[in-house]
Motif scaffolding. Sequence first.
Motif, mmCIF file in Angstrom:
data_model
loop_
_atom_site.group_PDB
_atom_site.id
_atom_site.type_symbol
_atom_site.label_atom_id
_atom_site.label_comp_id
_atom_site.label_asym_id
_atom_site.label_seq_id
_atom_site.Cartn_x
_atom_site.Cartn_y
_atom_site.Cartn_z
ATOM 1 N N HIS A 35 -21.189 -9.744 -14.293
ATOM 2 C CA HIS A 35 -21.243 -10.380 -12.974
ATOM 3 C C HIS A 35 -19.847 -10.367 -12.361
ATOM 4 N N GLY A 36 -19.710 -9.775 -11.193
ATOM 5 C CA GLY A 36 -18.420 -9.680 -10.524
ATOM 6 C C GLY A 36 -17.606 -8.470 -10.919
ATOM 7 N N GLY A 38 -18.671 -5.295 -10.602
ATOM 8 C CA GLY A 38 -19.170 -4.106 -9.916
ATOM 9 C C GLY A 38 -18.079 -3.275 -9.262
ATOM 10 N N TRP A 39 -16.963 -3.914 -8.912
ATOM 11 C CA TRP A 39 -15.872 -3.192 -8.267
ATOM 12 C C TRP A 39 -15.311 -2.097 -9.165
ATOM 13 N N THR A 92 -11.344 -6.713 -1.930
ATOM 14 C CA THR A 92 -12.298 -5.925 -2.717
ATOM 15 C C THR A 92 -13.637 -6.647 -2.839
ATOM 16 N N HIS A 93 -13.597 -7.913 -3.234
ATOM 17 C CA HIS A 93 -14.850 -8.663 -3.386
ATOM 18 C C HIS A 93 -15.515 -8.911 -2.036
ATOM 19 N N LEU A 96 -17.598 -6.039 -1.008
ATOM 20 C CA LEU A 96 -18.834 -5.950 -1.789
ATOM 21 C C LEU A 96 -19.778 -7.110 -1.499
ATOM 22 N N GLY A 97 -19.377 -7.993 -0.579
ATOM 23 C CA GLY A 97 -20.224 -9.126 -0.221
ATOM 24 C C GLY A 97 -20.277 -10.214 -1.281
ATOM 25 N N GLU A 98 -19.286 -10.281 -2.129
ATOM 26 C CA GLU A 98 -19.249 -11.268 -3.214
ATOM 27 C C GLU A 98 -18.403 -12.465 -2.787
ATOM 28 N N SER A 99 -18.985 -13.276 -1.909
ATOM 29 C CA SER A 99 -18.230 -14.385 -1.319
ATOM 30 C C SER A 99 -17.793 -15.422 -2.352
ATOM 31 N N ARG A 100 -18.563 -15.617 -3.403
ATOM 32 C CA ARG A 100 -18.171 -16.576 -4.447
ATOM 33 C C ARG A 100 -16.879 -16.142 -5.119
ATOM 34 N N PHE A 101 -16.721 -14.847 -5.336
ATOM 35 C CA PHE A 101 -15.497 -14.364 -5.968
ATOM 36 C C PHE A 101 -14.326 -14.387 -4.994
#
Length: 127
Positions: A35-36, A38-39, A92-93, A96-101
């Motif tokens: 999780h997280g 993917g980058w 980077t996050h 990728l649309g990973e707002s939590r990160f």
Amino acid sequence: MNLALWICAGLLAAVALAGGISKAFVPKETLAATHGGGWTEDAGAGFVKTLGVLELLAALGLILPAALDIAPVLVPVTAACWVLLMIGAMVTHGRLGESRFVLLNLTYLALAAFIAWGRFGPNSFTG
């Protein structure tokens, strides 16, 4: 204030150590599946390992120079470099649309900025 700066440096060093170990020693494919992570799919293995080594150096740079009283100015320099690293992580996050990160990296950035401000300014090791 000095105690708060040491606590923040210790917390950030632990984060850097954990991240550095995972990026430097865990295969890129394994990281990509977490999780997280993917980058890492679009990043080269050498780049991921380099980030891991930088994070390991940051973990050392946030604690050892002050603890050993050898070039303690490296603590705020390391914290300032961590701010730059977190800006890159947030971008980077964010892509990728990973707002939590992004928010997590913003928290780490705030800790590093506090350390840099405190150790360059009112609670420097030279004063």
